[in-house]
Design a protein around this motif. Structure first.
Motif, PDB file in Angstrom:
ATOM      1  N   PHE A   1       0.811  -1.214   0.000  1.00 51.46           N
ATOM      2  CA  PHE A   1       0.000   0.000   0.000  1.00 51.46           C
ATOM      3  C   PHE A   1       0.847   1.269   0.000  1.00 51.46           C
ATOM      4  CE2 PHE A   1      -3.075  -3.159   1.304  1.00 51.46           C
ATOM      5  CZ  PHE A   1      -4.167  -2.798   0.529  1.00 51.46           C
ATOM      6  N   ASN A   2       2.069   1.195   0.519  1.00 53.37           N
ATOM      7  CA  ASN A   2       2.929   2.375   0.470  1.00 53.37           C
ATOM      8  C   ASN A   2       3.354   2.675  -0.957  1.00 53.37           C
ATOM      9  OD1 ASN A   2       3.392   3.541   3.254  1.00 53.37           O
ATOM     10  ND2 ASN A   2       3.536   1.337   3.605  1.00 53.37           N
ATOM     11  N   ALA A   3       3.545   1.630  -1.762  1.00 49.93           N
ATOM     12  CA  ALA A   3       3.844   1.845  -3.187  1.00 49.93           C
ATOM     13  C   ALA A   3       2.628   2.471  -3.871  1.00 49.93           C
ATOM     14  CB  ALA A   3       4.212   0.527  -3.864  1.00 49.93           C
ATOM     15  N   MET A   4       1.430   1.995  -3.532  1.00 48.86           N
ATOM     16  CA  MET A   4       0.202   2.570  -4.107  1.00 48.86           C
ATOM     17  C   MET A   4       0.053   4.030  -3.705  1.00 48.86           C
ATOM     18  SD  MET A   4      -2.726  -0.251  -3.492  1.00 48.86           S
ATOM     19  CE  MET A   4      -2.461  -1.981  -3.763  1.00 48.86           C
ATOM     20  N   LEU A   5       0.397   4.325  -2.465  1.00 50.30           N
ATOM     21  CA  LEU A   5       0.272   5.684  -1.938  1.00 50.30           C
ATOM     22  C   LEU A   5       1.161   6.663  -2.701  1.00 50.30           C
ATOM     23  CD1 LEU A   5      -1.180   7.099   0.461  1.00 50.30           C
ATOM     24  CD2 LEU A   5       0.887   6.710   1.778  1.00 50.30           C
ATOM     25  N   HIS A   6       2.318   6.193  -3.115  1.00 51.14           N
ATOM     26  CA  HIS A   6       3.289   7.062  -3.783  1.00 51.14           C
ATOM     27  C   HIS A   6       3.347   6.859  -5.295  1.00 51.14           C
ATOM     28  CE1 HIS A   6       4.837   8.594  -0.014  1.00 51.14           C
ATOM     29  NE2 HIS A   6       4.740   7.367   0.456  1.00 51.14           N
ATOM     30  N   LYS A   7       2.458   6.050  -5.834  1.00 54.79           N
ATOM     31  CA  LYS A   7       2.470   5.771  -7.267  1.00 54.79           C
ATOM     32  C   LYS A   7       2.226   7.057  -8.057  1.00 54.79           C
ATOM     33  CE  LYS A   7       0.414   2.867 -10.799  1.00 54.79           C
ATOM     34  NZ  LYS A   7      -0.670   1.966 -11.144  1.00 54.79           N
ATOM     35  N   ASP A   8       3.000   7.224  -9.101  1.00 56.78           N
ATOM     36  CA  ASP A   8       2.843   8.389  -9.968  1.00 56.78           C
ATOM     37  C   ASP A   8       1.579   8.201 -10.813  1.00 56.78           C
ATOM     38  OD1 ASP A   8       3.416  10.818 -11.175  1.00 56.78           O
ATOM     39  OD2 ASP A   8       4.626   9.881 -12.737  1.00 56.78           O
ATOM     40  N   THR A   9       0.639   9.086 -10.637  1.00 59.45           N
ATOM     41  CA  THR A   9      -0.630   9.022 -11.372  1.00 59.45           C
ATOM     42  C   THR A   9      -0.784  10.291 -12.203  1.00 59.45           C
ATOM     43  OG1 THR A   9      -1.828  10.102  -9.578  1.00 59.45           O
ATOM     44  CG2 THR A   9      -1.714   7.690  -9.497  1.00 59.45           C
ATOM     45  N   ASP A  10      -1.852  10.358 -12.936  1.00 63.45           N
ATOM     46  CA  ASP A  10      -2.111  11.589 -13.698  1.00 63.45           C
ATOM     47  C   ASP A  10      -2.918  12.574 -12.861  1.00 63.45           C
ATOM     48  OD1 ASP A  10      -4.429  10.093 -13.703  1.00 63.45           O
ATOM     49  OD2 ASP A  10      -4.967  10.589 -15.761  1.00 63.45           O
ATOM     50  N   MET A  11      -2.730  12.509 -11.560  1.00 60.57           N
ATOM     51  CA  MET A  11      -3.425  13.397 -10.636  1.00 60.57           C
ATOM     52  C   MET A  11      -2.406  14.272  -9.938  1.00 60.57           C
ATOM     53  SD  MET A  11      -5.962  10.668  -8.919  1.00 60.57           S
ATOM     54  CE  MET A  11      -6.222   9.152  -9.815  1.00 60.57           C
ATOM     55  N   PRO A  12      -2.767  15.435  -9.483  1.00 57.28           N
ATOM     56  CA  PRO A  12      -4.122  15.990  -9.449  1.00 57.28           C
ATOM     57  C   PRO A  12      -4.577  16.478 -10.827  1.00 57.28           C
ATOM     58  CG  PRO A  12      -2.594  17.588  -8.558  1.00 57.28           C
ATOM     59  CD  PRO A  12      -1.793  16.341  -8.860  1.00 57.28           C
TER      60      PRO A  12
ATOM     61  N   PRO B   1      -3.506   9.759  -4.129  1.00 59.18           N
ATOM     62  CA  PRO B   1      -3.624   9.118  -2.808  1.00 59.18           C
ATOM     63  C   PRO B   1      -2.816   9.807  -1.717  1.00 59.18           C
ATOM     64  CG  PRO B   1      -3.189   7.471  -4.507  1.00 59.18           C
ATOM     65  CD  PRO B   1      -3.113   8.808  -5.167  1.00 59.18           C
ATOM     66  N   ILE B   2      -1.615  10.265  -2.042  1.00 56.10           N
ATOM     67  CA  ILE B   2      -0.756  10.877  -1.031  1.00 56.10           C
ATOM     68  C   ILE B   2      -1.397  12.134  -0.431  1.00 56.10           C
ATOM     69  CG2 ILE B   2       0.617  12.252  -2.657  1.00 56.10           C
ATOM     70  CD1 ILE B   2       1.970  10.344   0.422  1.00 56.10           C
ATOM     71  N   THR B   3      -2.223  12.821  -1.203  1.00 56.91           N
ATOM     72  CA  THR B   3      -2.903  14.021  -0.693  1.00 56.91           C
ATOM     73  C   THR B   3      -3.839  13.659   0.460  1.00 56.91           C
ATOM     74  OG1 THR B   3      -2.754  15.118  -2.827  1.00 56.91           O
ATOM     75  CG2 THR B   3      -4.438  15.933  -1.313  1.00 56.91           C
ATOM     76  N   TYR B   4      -4.566  12.555   0.314  1.00 63.29           N
ATOM     77  CA  TYR B   4      -5.456  12.114   1.398  1.00 63.29           C
ATOM     78  C   TYR B   4      -4.646  11.757   2.636  1.00 63.29           C
ATOM     79  CZ  TYR B   4      -9.226  12.241  -1.943  1.00 63.29           C
ATOM     80  OH  TYR B   4     -10.145  12.680  -2.860  1.00 63.29           O
ATOM     81  N   ASP B   5      -3.539  11.058   2.437  1.00 64.42           N
ATOM     82  CA  ASP B   5      -2.677  10.688   3.555  1.00 64.42           C
ATOM     83  C   ASP B   5      -2.160  11.934   4.275  1.00 64.42           C
ATOM     84  OD1 ASP B   5      -1.167   8.455   4.937  1.00 64.42           O
ATOM     85  OD2 ASP B   5       0.521   9.693   4.264  1.00 64.42           O
ATOM     86  N   GLU B   6      -1.709  12.925   3.523  1.00 64.00           N
ATOM     87  CA  GLU B   6      -1.194  14.159   4.128  1.00 64.00           C
ATOM     88  C   GLU B   6      -2.261  14.868   4.948  1.00 64.00           C
ATOM     89  OE1 GLU B   6       0.194  16.078   0.580  1.00 64.00           O
ATOM     90  OE2 GLU B   6       2.112  14.993   0.593  1.00 64.00           O
ATOM     91  N   ILE B   7      -3.483  14.923   4.435  1.00 62.37           N
ATOM     92  CA  ILE B   7      -4.571  15.570   5.176  1.00 62.37           C
ATOM     93  C   ILE B   7      -4.913  14.760   6.420  1.00 62.37           C
ATOM     94  CG2 ILE B   7      -7.038  16.157   5.116  1.00 62.37           C
ATOM     95  CD1 ILE B   7      -6.572  16.948   2.136  1.00 62.37           C
ATOM     96  N   MET B   8      -5.003  13.448   6.274  1.00 58.08           N
ATOM     97  CA  MET B   8      -5.353  12.590   7.410  1.00 58.08           C
ATOM     98  C   MET B   8      -4.334  12.707   8.543  1.00 58.08           C
ATOM     99  SD  MET B   8      -6.691   9.390   5.097  1.00 58.08           S
ATOM    100  CE  MET B   8      -7.001   8.181   6.374  1.00 58.08           C
TER     101      MET B   8
ATOM    102  N   ILE C   1     -11.442   5.062  -2.017  1.00 58.66           N
ATOM    103  CA  ILE C   1     -10.352   4.110  -2.256  1.00 58.66           C
ATOM    104  C   ILE C   1      -9.039   4.645  -1.683  1.00 58.66           C
ATOM    105  CG2 ILE C   1      -8.918   3.040  -4.053  1.00 58.66           C
ATOM    106  CD1 ILE C   1     -11.542   2.984  -5.789  1.00 58.66           C
ATOM    107  N   PHE C   2      -8.754   5.917  -1.922  1.00 58.07           N
ATOM    108  CA  PHE C   2      -7.478   6.486  -1.499  1.00 58.07           C
ATOM    109  C   PHE C   2      -7.381   6.641   0.016  1.00 58.07           C
ATOM    110  CE2 PHE C   2      -6.807   8.629  -5.900  1.00 58.07           C
ATOM    111  CZ  PHE C   2      -6.619   7.379  -6.469  1.00 58.07           C
ATOM    112  N   VAL C   3      -8.494   6.892   0.685  1.00 59.57           N
ATOM    113  CA  VAL C   3      -8.498   6.943   2.150  1.00 59.57           C
ATOM    114  C   VAL C   3      -8.158   5.551   2.700  1.00 59.57           C
ATOM    115  CG1 VAL C   3     -10.069   7.113   4.139  1.00 59.57           C
ATOM    116  CG2 VAL C   3      -9.968   8.958   2.454  1.00 59.57           C
ATOM    117  N   SER C   4      -8.703   4.512   2.087  1.00 57.77           N
ATOM    118  CA  SER C   4      -8.389   3.143   2.510  1.00 57.77           C
ATOM    119  C   SER C   4      -6.920   2.807   2.238  1.00 57.77           C
ATOM    120  CB  SER C   4      -9.283   2.133   1.794  1.00 57.77           C
ATOM    121  OG  SER C   4     -10.592   2.208   2.299  1.00 57.77           O
ATOM    122  N   ILE C   5      -6.410   3.235   1.099  1.00 59.90           N
ATOM    123  CA  ILE C   5      -4.998   3.004   0.787  1.00 59.90           C
ATOM    124  C   ILE C   5      -4.113   3.681   1.834  1.00 59.90           C
ATOM    125  CG2 ILE C   5      -3.129   3.601  -0.830  1.00 59.90           C
ATOM    126  CD1 ILE C   5      -5.130   3.018  -3.123  1.00 59.90           C
TER     127      ILE C   5
END
Length: 159
Positions: free
Chosen positions: A9-20, A44-51, A85-89
């Motif tokens: 899940f840490n790889a998913m959290l930091h995966k390079d996406t076409d977001m934001p 996903p990392i944005t949700y983690d940072e806010i949480m 999904i990203f909050v769960s990740i």
């Protein structure tokens, strides 16, 4: 999610996406439901940072995070599917780390509901929230759900 013990899940959290990104929605039902056509997607990392900013004794809802991100990024709404999904990740990524914990248990679903998709399910989230002074109440007879009592009084406000 399934097979959480086999995923990184840490790889998913930091995966390079076409977001934001902001996407223009043309579906009239979606526009009507969410009040506009500009849909924001946060990585996903944005949700983690806010949480990570939610202090001891406070809680937040995924909806509040979505509203904050939409407003901050000049969008009408934030995509609800990727948000969930990203909050769960973020929760599972924290669970897999030995340090730099994200207090994911403080992020609730709508109306202060606990999230069964977090590590350890409802019971683990309940224990963590009660340890911070929150009272957990049960609602329903057949479809039993759990909520933080009077969660509105301890909501953390994002600035």
């Amino acid at each position: 999610m399934a097979n959480e013990d086999k995923k990184d899940f840490n790889a998913m959290l930091h995966k390079d996406t076409d977001m934001p990104k902001v996407q223009i929605v043309t579906d009239q039902a979606t526009i009507k439901k969410y009040g506009g056509e500009r849909m924001y997607f946060a990585p996903p990392i944005t949700y983690d940072e806010i949480m990570k900013t939610i202090p001891y004794g406070k809680v937040i809802t995924v909806g509040t995070i979505r509203e904050y991100l939409a407003k901050k990024n000049h969008a009408d709404f934030t995509d609800p599917i990727t948000a969930g999904i990203f909050v769960s990740i973020a929760a599972w990524a924290s669970h897999q780390r030995s340090e730099d914990e994200t207090p994911y248990w403080r992020t609730l679903k709508a109306n202060g509901e606990l999230n069964a998709k977090y590590p350890g399910g409802i019971e683990a989230q309940k224990v963590k929230l009660e340890a911070e002074g929150h009272t957990i109440i049960q609602k329903g007879r057949k479809n039993i759900r759990y909520f933080v009592k009077a969660y509105e009084t301890v909501l953390f406000e994002l600035e």
